[in-house]
Design a protein around this motif. Structure first.
Motif, PDB file in Angstrom:
ATOM      1  N   ASP A  62       0.854  -1.181   0.000  1.00 19.41           N
ATOM      2  CA  ASP A  62       0.000   0.000   0.000  1.00 19.41           C
ATOM      3  C   ASP A  62       0.891   1.232   0.000  1.00 19.41           C
ATOM      4  O   ASP A  62       1.612   1.488   0.969  1.00 19.41           O
ATOM      5  CB  ASP A  62      -0.903  -0.024   1.231  1.00 19.41           C
ATOM      6  N   SER A  67      -1.756   9.063   6.376  1.00 16.78           N
ATOM      7  CA  SER A  67      -2.689   8.272   7.174  1.00 16.78           C
ATOM      8  C   SER A  67      -3.582   9.228   7.959  1.00 16.78           C
ATOM      9  O   SER A  67      -3.257  10.402   8.118  1.00 16.78           O
ATOM     10  CB  SER A  67      -1.931   7.342   8.124  1.00 16.78           C
ATOM     11  N   ARG A 110      -5.036   0.732   7.739  1.00 17.84           N
ATOM     12  CA  ARG A 110      -3.887   1.405   7.119  1.00 17.84           C
ATOM     13  C   ARG A 110      -3.247   2.400   8.091  1.00 17.84           C
ATOM     14  O   ARG A 110      -2.022   2.457   8.228  1.00 17.84           O
ATOM     15  CB  ARG A 110      -4.332   2.135   5.854  1.00 17.84           C
TER      16      ARG A 110
END
Length: 322
Positions: A62, A67, A110
């Motif tokens: 990824d 984030s 994530r």
């Protein structure tokens, strides 16, 4: 038997060697189909009767650089802090995120990985196969089982929509048809969870398909609640601000998003739909009518009802929609 255990260990070791060879070939620039063909030929030469090497796009890094603030998700602070500690320790971890669809579980995973200082990898849990009679779920589980036995340092593997892969609960009719043969998949899944040497985040909307013996093997679990109507309206307000809408139309669409029992992803999809509509003032009533029908249908499809639930905190990062 002891001989079966030895044979299984030898097969596992051989598969590890094949995967390492495939990685080396792929990293040296070999085309994917040549890598697959080479590994197939090697496996056959060593006595494999049925082999189908699939080496493309199984695990993808990824590459998102940003984030989201973990405090903006509908997860308690102490739960997030414990999850981070588990991911940062030196042991393998199976972290389960489950609950309401569209509540931001994937983006939370994530963000959790990046906050823990780990590189997130996304596992492709649905693989294409050439034979129409073949079982892509079986192939995906086999490859995941092998991948989790190989230590991927400083990383976390995210397995999204994992219900099919982890489904180990057998219905009464399946048990009856099996004539006491047992559930072979349950043994495979449970052993995979026990023997994994990696940090893995599993994402499910529902845990019903999982047997209790499977649920016991997760290190820690976090349940996600549905978004409140205030959160849904906030998401709609922010997203609709990006469109050229009249103040009246903007306000009506935001209010609609707080009336129906939908998810954050539903609101995001609604905004994308509105973006393609004729937004001139003389078409405003038609836009509102269409959006109302879309949200009502989505509410019925997802929940079979429209009533909103209120018991979810209203703070929410508006860009964490999956």
């Amino acid at each position: 038997t002891e001989s079966d255990i030895v044979e299984e260990a030898e097969i596992s070791h051989f598969l590890h060697i094949l995967i390492r060879m495939g990685e080396a070939l792929q990293n040296s620039g070999a085309e994917v189909f040549r890598v697959e063909d080479t590994l197939n030929r090697i496996a056959v030469a060593y006595g494999a009767e049925d082999v189908n090497v699939f080496f493309c796009d199984v695990l993808k890094q990824d590459n998102k650089k940003e984030s989201y603030d973990l405090a903006s998700f509908s997860v308690k602070k102490d739960e997030t802090e414990l999850a981070i500690r588990l991911l940062r320790n030196n042991s393998s971890t199976n972290l389960l995120l489950f609950g309401a669809p569209g509540a931001g579980k994937t983006e939370y995973a994530r963000s959790l990985a990046m906050k823990s200082g780990l590189t997130p990898y996304i596992f492709k849990n649905e693989l294409e196969v050439d034979d129409k009679n073949d079982n892509p779920e079986k192939h995906a589980l086999s490859r995941l089982n092998c991948l989790l036995s190989l230590n991927k340092k400083d990383s976390v593997i995210i397995v999204d929509e994992a219900e099919n892969l982890l489904s180990t609960r057998m219905s009464f009719f399946v048990l009856l048809a099996s004539s006491g043969a047992g559930n072979g998949k349950k043994g495979t899944v449970n052993t995979m969870l026990e023997n994994s040497v990696n940090k893995v985040i599993w994402i499910l909307n529902y845990t019903d398909p999982l047997d209790e013996s499977t649920l016991r093997r997760f290190t820690y679990s976090i349940q996600f609640k549905e978004m409140s109507k205030t959160m849904l309206r906030n998401i709609a307000y922010s997203k609709l601000n990006e469109l050229d809408l009249s103040e009246k139309l903007h306000s009506e669409l935001v209010d609609l998003c707080g009336k129906y029992h939908v998810t954050g992803a539903s609101v995001d999809n609604m905004v994308k739909t509105v973006q393609g509509m004729d937004l001139h003032d003389d078409k405003a009533d038609l836009v509102v009518s269409d959006v109302q029908k879309v949200l009502e249908a989505n509410s019925t499809l997802l929940f079979g009802k429209k009533k909103m639930r209120e018991k979810v905190k209203d703070s929410y990062d508006l860009s964490i929609l999956n």
